[in-house]
Design an enzyme around this catalytic site. Structure first.
Site, PDB file in Angstrom:
ATOM      1  CE  LYS A   2       7.228  -2.353  11.881  1.00  0.00           C
ATOM      2  NZ  LYS A   2       7.851  -1.915  10.451  1.00  0.00           N
ATOM      3  CB  THR A  18      -1.889  -0.144   3.649  1.00  0.00           C
ATOM      4  OG1 THR A  18      -1.617  -0.925   4.857  1.00  0.00           O
ATOM      5  CG2 THR A  18      -1.625   1.253   3.464  1.00  0.00           C
ATOM      6  CB  SER A  24       5.180   1.002  13.872  1.00  0.00           C
ATOM      7  OG  SER A  24       3.935   1.151  14.342  1.00  0.00           O
ATOM      8  CE1 TYR A  38       4.028  -4.125  12.046  1.00  0.00           C
ATOM      9  CE2 TYR A  38       3.302  -2.514  13.916  1.00  0.00           C
ATOM     10  CZ  TYR A  38       3.425  -2.974  12.619  1.00  0.00           C
ATOM     11  OH  TYR A  38       3.709  -1.707  11.662  1.00  0.00           O
ATOM     12  CB  ALA A  73       9.044  -5.594   3.081  1.00  0.00           C
ATOM     13  N   GLY A  74       6.801  -5.249   5.664  1.00  0.00           N
ATOM     14  CA  GLY A  74       6.683  -5.559   6.955  1.00  0.00           C
ATOM     15  C   GLY A  74       5.370  -6.365   6.874  1.00  0.00           C
ATOM     16  N   GLY A 117       0.815  -1.287  -0.128  1.00  0.00           N
ATOM     17  CA  GLY A 117       0.017  -0.083  -0.046  1.00  0.00           C
ATOM     18  C   GLY A 117       0.890   1.296  -0.071  1.00  0.00           C
ATOM     19  CG  ASP A 122      10.237 -15.163   1.681  1.00  0.00           C
ATOM     20  OD1 ASP A 122      10.024 -14.508   2.559  1.00  0.00           O
ATOM     21  OD2 ASP A 122       9.726 -16.452   1.911  1.00  0.00           O
TER      22      ASP A 122
HETATM   23  N1  LIG Z   1      -0.393   0.300   7.459  1.00  0.00           N
HETATM   24  C1  LIG Z   1       0.048   0.588   8.734  1.00  0.00           C
HETATM   25  O1  LIG Z   1      -0.984   0.794   9.566  1.00  0.00           O
HETATM   26  C2  LIG Z   1       1.100   0.778   9.326  1.00  0.00           C
HETATM   27  C3  LIG Z   1       1.457   1.903  10.367  1.00  0.00           C
HETATM   28  C4  LIG Z   1       2.704   1.994  10.763  1.00  0.00           C
HETATM   29  C5  LIG Z   1       3.831   1.257  10.081  1.00  0.00           C
HETATM   30  N2  LIG Z   1       3.523   0.868   9.005  1.00  0.00           N
HETATM   31  C6  LIG Z   1       4.820   0.069   8.132  1.00  0.00           C
HETATM   32  O2  LIG Z   1       4.864   0.312   7.052  1.00  0.00           O
HETATM   33  C7  LIG Z   1       5.379  -0.549   6.139  1.00  0.00           C
HETATM   34  C8  LIG Z   1       4.771  -0.736   5.140  1.00  0.00           C
HETATM   35  O3  LIG Z   1       3.296  -1.221   5.197  1.00  0.00           O
HETATM   36  P1  LIG Z   1       1.960  -1.098   4.478  1.00  0.00           P
HETATM   37  O4  LIG Z   1       0.957  -0.594   5.234  1.00  0.00           O
HETATM   38  O5  LIG Z   1       2.641  -0.636   2.964  1.00  0.00           O
HETATM   39  O6  LIG Z   1       1.638  -2.515   4.269  1.00  0.00           O
HETATM   40  P2  LIG Z   1       1.203  -3.651   3.083  1.00  0.00           P
HETATM   41  O7  LIG Z   1       0.319  -2.717   2.031  1.00  0.00           O
HETATM   42  O8  LIG Z   1       0.786  -4.842   3.420  1.00  0.00           O
HETATM   43  O9  LIG Z   1       2.666  -3.890   2.111  1.00  0.00           O
HETATM   44  C9  LIG Z   1       3.837  -4.685   2.779  1.00  0.00           C
HETATM   45  C10 LIG Z   1       4.447  -5.340   1.589  1.00  0.00           C
HETATM   46  O10 LIG Z   1       5.450  -6.214   2.152  1.00  0.00           O
HETATM   47  C11 LIG Z   1       5.406  -7.338   1.321  1.00  0.00           C
HETATM   48  N3  LIG Z   1       6.045  -8.633   2.121  1.00  0.00           N
HETATM   49  C12 LIG Z   1       5.649  -9.014   3.133  1.00  0.00           C
HETATM   50  N4  LIG Z   1       6.175 -10.077   3.708  1.00  0.00           N
HETATM   51  C13 LIG Z   1       7.355 -10.035   2.805  1.00  0.00           C
HETATM   52  C14 LIG Z   1       8.706 -10.893   2.793  1.00  0.00           C
HETATM   53  N5  LIG Z   1       8.642 -11.926   3.381  1.00  0.00           N
HETATM   54  N6  LIG Z   1       9.518 -10.714   1.540  1.00  0.00           N
HETATM   55  C15 LIG Z   1       9.125  -9.828   0.909  1.00  0.00           C
HETATM   56  N7  LIG Z   1       8.315  -8.731   1.031  1.00  0.00           N
HETATM   57  C16 LIG Z   1       7.400  -9.065   1.989  1.00  0.00           C
HETATM   58  C17 LIG Z   1       4.086  -7.603   1.163  1.00  0.00           C
HETATM   59  O11 LIG Z   1       3.614  -8.590   0.184  1.00  0.00           O
HETATM   60  P3  LIG Z   1       2.614  -9.606   0.610  1.00  0.00           P
HETATM   61  O12 LIG Z   1       1.175  -8.723   0.204  1.00  0.00           O
HETATM   62  O13 LIG Z   1       2.800 -10.692  -0.600  1.00  0.00           O
HETATM   63  O14 LIG Z   1       2.671  -9.996   1.887  1.00  0.00           O
HETATM   64  C18 LIG Z   1       3.621  -6.242   0.716  1.00  0.00           C
HETATM   65  O15 LIG Z   1       3.573  -6.059  -0.583  1.00  0.00           O
HETATM   66  C19 LIG Z   1       5.678  -1.914   6.918  1.00  0.00           C
HETATM   67  O16 LIG Z   1       6.902  -1.916   7.452  1.00  0.00           O
HETATM   68  C20 LIG Z   1       4.777  -1.447   8.233  1.00  0.00           C
HETATM   69  O17 LIG Z   1       4.950  -2.344   9.418  1.00  0.00           O
HETATM   70  C21 LIG Z   1       2.088   0.465   8.644  1.00  0.00           C
END
Ligand SMILES: NC(=O)c1ccc[n+]([C@@H]2O[C@H](COP(=O)([O-])OP(=O)(O)OC[C@H]3O[C@@H](n4cnc5c(N)ncnc54)[C@H](OP(=O)(O)O)[C@@H]3O)[C@@H](O)[C@H]2O)c1
Length: 263
Positions: free
Chosen positions: A154, A185, A137, A150, A86-87, A16, A58
């Protein structure tokens, strides 16, 4: 850092925030190696951008990270900026969390950024300047109930970023730690979104968060905590955690019902 012409490795690029960040970096003239486990979505993101390679991989193992690092180095011929985005997360009572999910989160959220930094650092140190950006985060500063694993990952990423920044202080490699609050996301499940609505959790648009990440890179920030009052709570929690214990207790009782699937 001026992003134009920089060789950038971005993990989580099909996600996202990652897909938007990839586009913003490309718009500023970066040369991109985009990494994600979701190969199909990643190809689509890369195909829509100029100067973007896709590296499907991966990040949940050391060998997977080494393979990704090798491919990115070959494609870019070096690296100026590593963005560990990635997360994976999990919203569950800790007694219900599986061992596999705990390990996966430790690997993807904490060990993968460490492994990738380790792989790229020797090359980065040979250059006059480079930057590492670790996306954590707010839960990396405020331990959040039902996001216990989680939060732990972090917290680890924040500690790693701080220590590495200090270790590299006399080098040309800078370290930025960015801590968003909740973002709209697909990472957040339906249960998280319903819990968020019930407890009044603030959720940002991914585009707005990406703009803050870009601004942090362009102004060489050391760390950035996004959103108010969350950024203030980070400071209060560091000094007076008992106050935060009390102020979140009622919301945690509501959150438990969603985490246990009772709502
Ligand atoms: N969304 C929130 O509320 C939020 C808040 C604070 C911080 N964050 C941080 O922001 C970052 C991005 O989050 P986002 O919201 O954009 O999440 P997202 O939309 O779920 O995107 C994360 C991406 O990482 C990929 N990924 C997961 N496991 C992986 C692996 N083993 N190897 C390679 N790629 C992998 C996922 O692929 P798959 O789809 O195939 O799993 C996905 O495309 C993360 O680090 C998250 O912890 C997010």
């Amino acid at each position: 850092m001026d992003i134009s012409d920089k060789r950038v490795v971005l993990t989580g690029a099909a996600g996202g925030m990652g897909s938007i960040l990839a586009a913003e970096l490309a718009r500023r003239g970066a040369k991109l190696a985009l990494v994600d486990a979701n190969g199909q979505a990643l190809e689509k993101v890369a195909a829509s951008l100029v100067d973007a390679h896709s590296v499907t991989g991966d990040l949940s193992s050391a060998s997977g990270c080494q393979s990704v690092a090798r491919q990115c180095s070959e494609l870019l011929g070096g690296i100026d900026l590593l963005i560990n985005l990635a997360g994976v997360n999990s919203f569950a009572a800790f007694e219900d969390e599986s061992a596999e999910k705990i390990e996966l989160m430790m690997h993807v959220n904490l060990l993968a950024p460490m492994w990738l930094c380790r792989a790229f650092l020797p090359t980065m140190l040979d250059q006059s300047s480079a930057r590492i950006v670790n996306v954590g985060s707010i839960f990396g500063s405020i331990g959040f109930a039902y996001f216990t694993t989680y939060s732990a990952t972090k917290f680890g990423l924040r500690g790693f970023s701080e220590a590495l920044r200090r270790e590299l202080a006399d080098s040309g490699v800078g370290v930025t730690y960015v801590a968003p609050r909740a973002v709209k996301t697909a990472m957040n499940s339906d249960a998280v979104n319903r819990m968020g609505a019930a407890t009044g959790m603030n959720m940002d648009e991914p585009q707005a968060v990406v703009e803050k990440i870009i601004a942090a890179i362009e102004s060489d920030r050391k760390d950035v905590y996004l959103g108010f009052p969350e950024s203030l709570f980070v400071r209060i929690n560091a000094i007076l955690p008992r106050i935060v214990d009390g102020s979140v207790a009622a919301k945690n009782r509501i959150a438990r019902q969603f985490a246990k699937g009772e709502k």
